[in-house]
Design a protein around this motif. Structure first.
Motif, short mmCIF file in Angstrom:
data_model
loop_
_atom_site.label_atom_id
_atom_site.label_comp_id
_atom_site.label_asym_id
_atom_site.label_seq_id
_atom_site.Cartn_x
_atom_site.Cartn_y
_atom_site.Cartn_z
N LEU A 158 49.08 14.42 -5.48
CA LEU A 158 49.21 15.87 -5.67
C LEU A 158 48.32 16.62 -4.69
O LEU A 158 47.21 16.17 -4.37
N GLU A 159 48.79 17.75 -4.24
CA GLU A 159 47.96 18.64 -3.43
C GLU A 159 47.02 19.36 -4.39
O GLU A 159 47.45 19.85 -5.44
N ARG A 191 44.46 22.43 -5.04
CA ARG A 191 44.12 23.77 -4.56
C ARG A 191 43.13 24.43 -5.51
O ARG A 191 43.14 24.17 -6.71
N ASN A 225 45.55 23.82 -13.91
CA ASN A 225 46.99 23.63 -14.04
C ASN A 225 47.43 22.41 -13.24
O ASN A 225 46.91 22.16 -12.15
N ASP A 275 51.08 21.01 -11.91
CA ASP A 275 52.51 21.25 -11.77
C ASP A 275 53.11 20.07 -11.03
O ASP A 275 53.07 20.00 -9.80
N GLU A 304 56.23 19.17 -10.78
CA GLU A 304 57.44 19.48 -10.02
C GLU A 304 57.11 20.06 -8.65
O GLU A 304 57.77 19.74 -7.66
N GLN A 305 56.09 20.91 -8.58
CA GLN A 305 55.68 21.49 -7.30
C GLN A 305 54.73 20.57 -6.54
O GLN A 305 54.48 20.78 -5.35
N GLY A 306 54.16 19.58 -7.24
CA GLY A 306 53.24 18.65 -6.61
C GLY A 306 51.87 19.25 -6.34
O GLY A 306 51.22 18.90 -5.35
N VAL A 307 51.44 20.15 -7.25
CA VAL A 307 50.19 20.88 -7.02
C VAL A 307 49.31 20.84 -8.28
O VAL A 307 49.79 21.03 -9.39
N THR A 338 45.92 22.83 -9.65
CA THR A 338 45.05 23.98 -9.41
C THR A 338 43.75 23.75 -10.17
O THR A 338 43.77 23.42 -11.36
#
Length: 170
Positions: free
Chosen positions: A105-106, A108, A151, A153, A155-158, A160
């Protein structure tokens, strides 16, 4: 997301009748009692194995597979992964994730700054710790707690995150 989830790794043989000691990679080793079949990842193919018997010894699970009746039949599978289809996985609670889904995952900050990529999860007694490979090559260790992980996510690969005071001080 992976279609298959690892539930254990064959550590060694157990006795001469085809049993194996399995190091469980699941949070609940007793779940092996409910499994009828696992899939052996030989490195070349996925081989379905029917579980005939399950026993527990210290931190290991001892499995006997149908059709594997002596040590020579099973010995070649030492260090191989045992998998299950995702649809047989345990139900997750809210804010629980499979480690395999988090890797990559990215990561951020809450301000949108990209810190890096989720590299690993360290399982500790109190809470898990997420290992983030930062853009500058350094690693950032983030506690997997609500104050820090805001968070996820898939599906978005993120992911937070909020950087708690002192976490970025090296």
């Amino acid at each position: 997301m992976e279609d298959m989830l690892r539930v254990g790794v064959i550590a060694s043989t157990h006795g001469v009748r085809g049993e194996v000691k399995v190091f469980p990679t699941t949070d609940d080793p007793s779940r092996f009692k409910q499994l009828k079949e696992v899939i052996l990842d030989t490195g070349k193919e996925h081989l379905p194995l029917e579980i005939q018997q399950v026993k527990f010894f210290k931190n290991m699970v001892i499995l006997k597979f149908k059709g594997y009746d002596n040590i020579n039949d099973i010995e070649k599978y030492k260090s191989k992964d045992l998998l299950i289809p995702r649809d047989q996985a345990v139900e997750l609670e809210p804010d629980e994730y499979f480690i395999t889904d988090l890797i990559g995952l990215e990561v951020r900050t809450e301000d949108g700054e990209i810190l890096g990529t989720m590299k690993d999860v360290l399982e500790t007694g109190a809470n898990d710790v997420y290992v983030v490979q930062m853009k500058d090559g350094k690693e950032l260790l983030l506690p997997a707690i609500g104050d820090c992980i805001l968070n996820v996510d898939l599906e978005q690969g993120v992911m937070t995150v909020h950087i708690l005071d002192g976490l970025m001080d090296l």
